[in-house]
Design an enzyme around this catalytic site. Structure first.
Site, PDB file in Angstrom:
ATOM      1  N   TYR A  58      10.080  -1.581  -4.528  1.00 28.43           N
ATOM      2  CA  TYR A  58       9.025  -1.962  -3.580  1.00 28.43           C
ATOM      3  C   TYR A  58       7.662  -1.958  -4.270  1.00 28.43           C
ATOM      4  CZ  TYR A  58       5.329  -1.521  -0.149  1.00 28.43           C
ATOM      5  OH  TYR A  58       4.142  -1.705   0.531  1.00 28.43           O
ATOM      6  N   LYS A  94       9.009  -3.056   3.387  1.00 31.78           N
ATOM      7  CA  LYS A  94       8.107  -1.984   2.923  1.00 31.78           C
ATOM      8  C   LYS A  94       8.746  -0.607   2.759  1.00 31.78           C
ATOM      9  CE  LYS A  94       6.619  -0.614   7.515  1.00 31.78           C
ATOM     10  NZ  LYS A  94       5.590  -0.128   8.381  1.00 31.78           N
ATOM     11  N   LYS A 137       4.710  -5.109  -5.360  1.00 28.54           N
ATOM     12  CA  LYS A 137       3.252  -5.194  -5.144  1.00 28.54           C
ATOM     13  C   LYS A 137       2.540  -5.454  -6.473  1.00 28.54           C
ATOM     14  CE  LYS A 137       3.280  -4.689  -0.727  1.00 28.54           C
ATOM     15  NZ  LYS A 137       3.095  -5.871   0.131  1.00 28.54           N
ATOM     16  N   ASN A 187       8.116   7.434   7.018  1.00 31.32           N
ATOM     17  CA  ASN A 187       6.763   7.947   6.814  1.00 31.32           C
ATOM     18  C   ASN A 187       6.499   9.169   7.684  1.00 31.32           C
ATOM     19  OD1 ASN A 187       6.259   4.596   6.524  1.00 31.32           O
ATOM     20  ND2 ASN A 187       5.597   5.947   4.877  1.00 31.32           N
ATOM     21  N   ASN A 189      -2.653   5.392   2.945  1.00 36.63           N
ATOM     22  CA  ASN A 189      -1.576   5.637   3.922  1.00 36.63           C
ATOM     23  C   ASN A 189      -2.027   5.291   5.343  1.00 36.63           C
ATOM     24  OD1 ASN A 189      -0.769   7.122   1.509  1.00 36.63           O
ATOM     25  ND2 ASN A 189       0.857   7.954   2.769  1.00 36.63           N
ATOM     26  N   SER A 240      -1.133  -2.184  -2.167  1.00 37.64           N
ATOM     27  CA  SER A 240      -0.861  -0.786  -1.817  1.00 37.64           C
ATOM     28  C   SER A 240      -1.348   0.152  -2.912  1.00 37.64           C
ATOM     29  CB  SER A 240       0.651  -0.651  -1.643  1.00 37.64           C
ATOM     30  OG  SER A 240       1.029   0.702  -1.586  1.00 37.64           O
ATOM     31  N   THR A 251       0.332   2.305  -3.969  1.00 33.12           N
ATOM     32  CA  THR A 251       1.529   2.556  -4.764  1.00 33.12           C
ATOM     33  C   THR A 251       1.400   1.939  -6.164  1.00 33.12           C
ATOM     34  OG1 THR A 251       3.939   2.520  -4.652  1.00 33.12           O
ATOM     35  CG2 THR A 251       2.851   0.538  -3.951  1.00 33.12           C
ATOM     36  N   ASP A 291      11.000 -17.814   8.832  1.00 27.58           N
ATOM     37  CA  ASP A 291      11.389 -16.946   7.723  1.00 27.58           C
ATOM     38  C   ASP A 291      10.733 -17.506   6.463  1.00 27.58           C
ATOM     39  OD1 ASP A 291      12.444 -15.343   5.845  1.00 27.58           O
ATOM     40  OD2 ASP A 291      14.549 -15.713   6.369  1.00 27.58           O
ATOM     41  N   PRO A 334      12.448  13.458  -3.753  1.00 24.48           N
ATOM     42  CA  PRO A 334      12.422  12.820  -5.073  1.00 24.48           C
ATOM     43  C   PRO A 334      11.512  11.591  -5.075  1.00 24.48           C
ATOM     44  CG  PRO A 334      14.688  13.210  -4.346  1.00 24.48           C
ATOM     45  CD  PRO A 334      13.801  13.546  -3.188  1.00 24.48           C
ATOM     46  N   GLY A 335      10.780  11.437  -6.153  1.00 21.99           N
ATOM     47  CA  GLY A 335       9.937  10.242  -6.302  1.00 21.99           C
ATOM     48  C   GLY A 335       8.532  10.420  -5.749  1.00 21.99           C
ATOM     49  N   ASN A 364       9.286 -13.485  10.994  1.00 18.71           N
ATOM     50  CA  ASN A 364      10.710 -13.723  11.289  1.00 18.71           C
ATOM     51  C   ASN A 364      11.286 -12.633  12.192  1.00 18.71           C
ATOM     52  OD1 ASN A 364      10.943 -11.573   9.553  1.00 18.71           O
ATOM     53  ND2 ASN A 364      12.334 -12.554   8.105  1.00 18.71           N
TER      54      ASN A 364
END
Ligand code: NAD
Ligand code: WQD
Length: 341
Positions: free
Chosen positions: A151, A86, A155, A201, A181, A126, A128, A59, A298-299, A33
């Site tokens: 996010y 993402k 996944k 990133n 990565n 990912s 993640t 879409d 953070p995170g 899209n």
């Protein structure tokens, strides 16, 4: 000639995968899209391969649009599903937008796979999904921890949706590739990571700082339990990553898969710290980066890298390109994109 549908195919990883597929003589059809990519990518793919992929602006969140596309186009040997949002931080601010886009578009695709009996599905997952693993390197059987962001959760949920869907449709098969990565660009520098707005990133931030678009790179965290105190990740060259998709598609088409739902880590198997990345970038480009050492973001997790032995055993895939090569290709792409000599 085998025909592959690539969703999100004008995006960063999708465009590199399209190039590899065309080079390997697959017929590629892209739907996107263009929410995070540009139509010009199609001509860029043509510059590299000599062929322009078929393209429809769809879409995938829109069920009717998606169903209408499949009414006409349903003779695919496989689908590679990249299309998703993402950005981790954005997903925290706009969780519903992420759940809606990443999960509804997946389900709209899966229902058409079932309807038209398109057997083979490759999914962009990912690292993640692992969060901060207890043991390193992380293997595919490491526990899936509670997601750190909406996010990441999309996944995890997507992998579950695919599993449940395949349990109910044994004739269909899927391979989920858990990317670490992804960095770098095609060696031609015609395609790469499209920098829309402020990059999240590390590598686009580095190349944009080197190009003078960002004043200064902040290195987030110097007190991690690592050799130089900065965080460690497994940075995989996007072309190596793209090639893993070709092998996954081939495995599915040849019915070589052992389960109808398989998962593979796609990384280099080696961790590099943020400072190592910065130093390598400076070395291969001969440039001096303006950076400061700041507090942790953070995170962020401390360290993660992949055990890639399963991907090697089953897909016969392993990363071939070096970190230096990836960083130089990212810089070459940045220079072409910005018109820097
Ligand atoms: P990208 O944003 O460059 O590409 C995604 C493409 O999907 C974009 O072209 C976008 O326009 C399209 N898209 C998004 N929503 C859509 C929709 N509803 N309908 C049609 N098209 C839509 O991202 P990327 O880096 O190429 O990532 C591709 C996939 O890999 C994503 O699923 C991402 O979550 C996953 N992934 C990326 C990374 C990474 O660091 N880049 C790491 C692990 C996994
Ligand atoms: C890498 C390292 C930062 C920017 C993200 C997603 C993950 C996956 C891959 C999709 C970290 C540091 C960064 C900067 C820095 N994507 N950094 N200064 O966070 O490992 O993973 O992309 O699935 O889900 O979370 O990647 O490139 O943002 O950061 O010091 O300006 O670089 O703190 O240690 P990350 P990243």
């Amino acid at each position: 000639m085998k025909k592959i549908l690539i969703t999100g195919g004008t995006g960063y990883i999708g465009s590199h995968t399209a190039v590899e597929l065309i080079t390997e003589n697959y017929k590629v059809h892209i739907v996107d899209n263009l929410s995070n990519s540009k139509i010009e990518v199609l001509s860029d793919i043509q510059k590299i391969t000599g062929k322009k992929p078929c393209f429809d602006k769809i879409d995938l969140l829109n069920k009717k649009e998606t169903d209408d596309f499949f009414k006409i186009n349903n003779d695919f040997d496989a689908i590679i599903h990249f299309a998703a949002y993402k950005a981790v931080g954005e997903s925290v601010a706009k969780p519903l937008m992420y759940y809606r886009n990443n999960l509804n578009s997946l389900m709209n695709i899966l229902s058409n796979m079932q309807k038209y009996n398109i057997s083979n599905f490759v999914f962009s997952s990912s690292c993640t999904v692992y969060g901060q693993p207890d043991m390193l390197p992380v293997t595919e059987s490491s526990p899936i921890k509670k997601a750190d962001s909406p996010y990441g959760n999309t996944k995890q949920i997507a992998e579950e949706i695919i599993n449940d869907f395949l349990n109910a449709n044994k004739q269909l098969k899927s391979i989920s590739l858990r990317y670490f990565n992804p960095i770098g660009a095609h060696e031609s520098a015609h395609i790469g990571e499209l920098p829309i707005g402020m990059p999240n990133n590390l590598v686009p931030f580095i190349t944009q700082t080197a190009a003078g678009i960002r004043k200064q790179l902040k290195i987030f965290g110097t007190d991690y339990n690592t050799s130089d105190g900065t965080a460690i990740r497994d940075y995989i060259h996007v072309v190596d990553l793209a090639q893993a998709h070709i092998l996954a598609v081939r495995r599915l088409i040849k019915n070589e898969n052992k389960n109808n739902s398989e998962f593979f880590n796609i990384g280099t198997g080696k961790g590099n710290s943020v400072l190592e990345l910065v130093n390598t970038f400076e070395k291969v480009t001969g440039l001096k980066l303006n950076y400061i050492l700041t507090k942790r973001r953070p995170g962020d997790i401390e360290k993660v890298w992949a055990d890639t032995s399963l991907a090697y055993k089953e897909l016969k895939w392993k990363a071939k390109r070096t970190l230096a090569n990836a960083l130089l290709s990212a810089w070459n792409r940045e220079k072409i994109y910005r018109g820097i000599k």
